[in-house]
Design a protein around this motif. Structure first.
Motif, PDB file in Angstrom:
ATOM      1  N   GLY A   1       4.751  -1.396   8.027  1.00 41.04           N
ATOM      2  CA  GLY A   1       4.706  -1.603   6.586  1.00 41.04           C
ATOM      3  C   GLY A   1       4.215  -0.372   5.850  1.00 41.04           C
ATOM      4  O   GLY A   1       4.782   0.017   4.815  1.00 41.04           O
ATOM      5  N   LEU A   2       3.180   0.269   6.382  1.00 38.12           N
ATOM      6  CA  LEU A   2       2.636   1.478   5.764  1.00 38.12           C
ATOM      7  C   LEU A   2       3.633   2.635   5.796  1.00 38.12           C
ATOM      8  O   LEU A   2       3.534   3.565   4.984  1.00 38.12           O
ATOM      9  CB  LEU A   2       1.348   1.894   6.485  1.00 38.12           C
TER      10      LEU A   2
ATOM     11  N   MET B   1       0.828  -1.208   0.000  1.00 35.70           N
ATOM     12  CA  MET B   1       0.000   0.000   0.000  1.00 35.70           C
ATOM     13  C   MET B   1       0.862   1.258   0.000  1.00 35.70           C
ATOM     14  O   MET B   1       0.572   2.230  -0.701  1.00 35.70           O
ATOM     15  CB  MET B   1      -0.929  -0.015   1.215  1.00 35.70           C
ATOM     16  N   ALA B   2       1.939   1.247   0.806  1.00 33.25           N
ATOM     17  CA  ALA B   2       2.818   2.417   0.871  1.00 33.25           C
ATOM     18  C   ALA B   2       3.518   2.660  -0.460  1.00 33.25           C
ATOM     19  O   ALA B   2       3.815   3.803  -0.811  1.00 33.25           O
ATOM     20  CB  ALA B   2       3.853   2.221   1.977  1.00 33.25           C
ATOM     21  N   THR B   3       3.769   1.580  -1.203  1.00 26.98           N
ATOM     22  CA  THR B   3       4.427   1.713  -2.505  1.00 26.98           C
ATOM     23  C   THR B   3       3.464   2.256  -3.559  1.00 26.98           C
ATOM     24  O   THR B   3       3.829   3.135  -4.346  1.00 26.98           O
ATOM     25  CB  THR B   3       4.973   0.347  -2.962  1.00 26.98           C
ATOM     26  N   LEU B   4       2.235   1.729  -3.551  1.00 27.30           N
ATOM     27  CA  LEU B   4       1.257   2.151  -4.551  1.00 27.30           C
ATOM     28  C   LEU B   4       0.712   3.543  -4.269  1.00 27.30           C
ATOM     29  O   LEU B   4       0.604   4.374  -5.173  1.00 27.30           O
ATOM     30  CB  LEU B   4       0.102   1.137  -4.608  1.00 27.30           C
ATOM     31  N   ARG B   5       0.380   3.788  -2.996  1.00 23.16           N
ATOM     32  CA  ARG B   5      -0.148   5.109  -2.620  1.00 23.16           C
ATOM     33  C   ARG B   5       0.148   5.353  -1.141  1.00 23.16           C
ATOM     34  O   ARG B   5      -0.599   4.906  -0.270  1.00 23.16           O
ATOM     35  CB  ARG B   5      -1.659   5.190  -2.869  1.00 23.16           C
ATOM     36  N   PRO B   6       1.217   6.059  -0.837  1.00 21.85           N
ATOM     37  CA  PRO B   6       1.591   6.308   0.560  1.00 21.85           C
ATOM     38  C   PRO B   6       0.477   7.028   1.315  1.00 21.85           C
ATOM     39  O   PRO B   6      -0.163   7.927   0.762  1.00 21.85           O
ATOM     40  CB  PRO B   6       2.837   7.195   0.444  1.00 21.85           C
ATOM     41  N   PRO B   7       0.206   6.655   2.568  1.00 21.52           N
ATOM     42  CA  PRO B   7      -0.827   7.334   3.363  1.00 21.52           C
ATOM     43  C   PRO B   7      -0.507   8.808   3.544  1.00 21.52           C
ATOM     44  O   PRO B   7       0.665   9.193   3.626  1.00 21.52           O
ATOM     45  CB  PRO B   7      -0.770   6.589   4.707  1.00 21.52           C
ATOM     46  N   GLY B   8      -1.547   9.628   3.583  1.00 19.47           N
ATOM     47  CA  GLY B   8      -1.368  11.066   3.735  1.00 19.47           C
ATOM     48  C   GLY B   8      -0.902  11.465   5.114  1.00 19.47           C
ATOM     49  O   GLY B   8      -0.796  10.643   6.033  1.00 19.47           O
ATOM     50  N   VAL B   9      -0.638  12.759   5.271  1.00 15.35           N
ATOM     51  CA  VAL B   9      -0.098  13.294   6.525  1.00 15.35           C
ATOM     52  C   VAL B   9      -1.036  13.037   7.699  1.00 15.35           C
ATOM     53  O   VAL B   9      -0.583  12.766   8.814  1.00 15.35           O
ATOM     54  CB  VAL B   9       0.160  14.812   6.375  1.00 15.35           C
ATOM     55  N   ARG B  10      -2.346  13.083   7.474  1.00 17.25           N
ATOM     56  CA  ARG B  10      -3.291  12.935   8.585  1.00 17.25           C
ATOM     57  C   ARG B  10      -3.258  11.541   9.198  1.00 17.25           C
ATOM     58  O   ARG B  10      -3.735  11.343  10.315  1.00 17.25           O
ATOM     59  CB  ARG B  10      -4.714  13.274   8.127  1.00 17.25           C
ATOM     60  N   PHE B  11      -2.680  10.570   8.497  1.00 16.09           N
ATOM     61  CA  PHE B  11      -2.605   9.211   9.026  1.00 16.09           C
ATOM     62  C   PHE B  11      -1.344   8.977   9.868  1.00 16.09           C
ATOM     63  O   PHE B  11      -1.267   7.986  10.600  1.00 16.09           O
ATOM     64  CB  PHE B  11      -2.622   8.189   7.878  1.00 16.09           C
ATOM     65  N   ARG B  12      -0.381   9.862   9.761  1.00 17.14           N
ATOM     66  CA  ARG B  12       0.925   9.602  10.373  1.00 17.14           C
ATOM     67  C   ARG B  12       0.908   9.538  11.902  1.00 17.14           C
ATOM     68  O   ARG B  12       1.578   8.681  12.481  1.00 17.14           O
ATOM     69  CB  ARG B  12       1.933  10.655   9.895  1.00 17.14           C
TER      70      ARG B  12
END
Length: 369
Positions: free
Chosen positions: A329-330, A76-87
């Motif tokens: 992983g994310l 998932m991180a490779t295809l579309r990294p999570p946005g800042v709000r998820f960090r």
């Protein structure tokens, strides 16, 4: 730049990150409900990934939920990294949830089991762990592998796979890419062990008890221990589980030693001037989750946790580890894994052979005595 420096630079998100600077420090001035609210999106994402990974783990027990979680997270991180709000939530999952998982893990351990396996098993377990850690240090340095990564692969191979990595990660502050590589490497050789060890046991003419000790010592992840030993026989499977749970207790001295080393390195970085060595404060050195691990193990030993609840808590500990590894992983930079190349995999192979040969050799010697 040294390889250690490169490995540090490749993993920007560190699971022990708690000393935020800049904009992150402003969050420490927010109210408790506000800090909790900003962590909800990331936590929910990690739980969702862990839930899918758990289902995958039930379909493929040899893979298991934790490994599936970190693989799904990396993809998932490779295809579309999570946005800042998820960090913020991902950081909480990869640190606090990881530590909480270790505490819950203690509910599966009865301290009386340590005495019951006694005799030949403890020398085999301790000896194979010492050989593994020594090989991880020297072979890892020879291969030019960073300190944290060779530590993770070493403790994961020598103690109990993902559980040991979960315990050590917040102590040494390993980068997410290093954790991902270590878990993946150990999983690969777990699969090899499940396929090879039963055949090896029959070739060597090992008894059910001997193979249970061998599998419980030389195989890392619990699901792989059960798979390898149960293939050999029911008695071997039961004894292997006891040995595996007893090995878990070795997490405590290893974490204490690594915490002491980390403390000394931090002191040297802060003040390089020569001075009289300060007395080591053991109370401050012990991470809170190790104290929790011992407390839950003590409560379980006293028989205060019902069997049904203990089984449920065992499932919970695996799920919490899956949530934490999903977060790691994310947060993983796949380019960091690529830069590491095949050398960590080679280290994993060397350590797997060292543990296998050492465990068999020590079993033979203790049987002679």
């Amino acid at each position: 730049m040294s390889h250690d420096d490169e490995s540090k630079a490749s993993g920007r998100h560190r699971t022990s990150a708690g000393r935020a600077t800049g904009p992150a420090s402003k969050s420490s001035r927010k109210s408790w409900p506000a800090r909790l609210a900003e962590r909800v999106p990331g936590l929910m994402l990690c739980v969702a990934v862990a839930s899918v990974a758990t289902i995958v783990g039930t379909w493929f027990p040899l893979v298991g939920g934790p490994v599936a979680g970190i693989v799904i997270g990396v993809v998932m991180a490779t295809l579309r990294p999570p946005g800042v709000r998820f960090r913020p939530g991902m950081a909480t999952a990869s640190r606090f949830v990881l530590q909480l998982a270790v505490v819950v893990l203690g509910c599966e351990l009865s301290l009386t089991q340590v005495l019951q396996v006694g005799g030949s098993s403890l020398p085999v377990m301790v000896g194979s762990l010492a050989a593994c850690l020594a090989a991880a240090y020297f072979v890892g340095r020879l291969l030019g592998i960073g300190r944290d990564l060779r530590t993770l692969i070493g403790v994961g191979t020598g103690i109990c796979g993902a559980s040991a990595i979960a315990a050590v990660t917040p102590v040494i502050g390993a980068a997410s890419a290093e954790v991902a590589y270590a878990v993946s490497t150990i999983f690969l050789f777990n699969v090899v062990a499940v396929l090879v060890f039963p055949v090896l046991g029959h070739v060597l003419g090992m008894s059910q008890h001997d193979f249970g000790l061998f599998a419980g010592t030389a195989v890392n992840d619990m699901s792989s221990v059960v798979a390898a030993a149960a293939t050999y026989g029911d008695e071997a499977g039961q004894y292997a589980v006891v040995v595996k749970l007893t090995r878990t207790l070795l997490i405590i001295p290893i974490c204490l030693g690594l915490a002491a080393l980390a403390k000394r390195r931090a002191e040297k970085r802060v003040d390089a001037r020569p001075r009289v060595p300060a007395r080591l404060n053991v109370v401050k050195l012990v991470p809170w989750f190790l104290i929790g691990f011992l407390l839950t193990a003590t409560v379980n030993t006293a028989g205060l946790i019902p069997t049904a609840a203990r089984q449920s808590l065992g499932v919970l500990s695996v799920f919490l580890i899956t949530v934490a590894l999903s977060a790691i992983g994310l947060s993983t930079d796949l380019r960091g894994l690529r830069r590491a190349g095949p050398r960590p995999l080679l280290l994993g192979a060397c350590l797997w052979i060292v543990v296998t040969v050492t465990a068999l050799g020590l079993q033979f010697l203790t049987a002679m005595w």
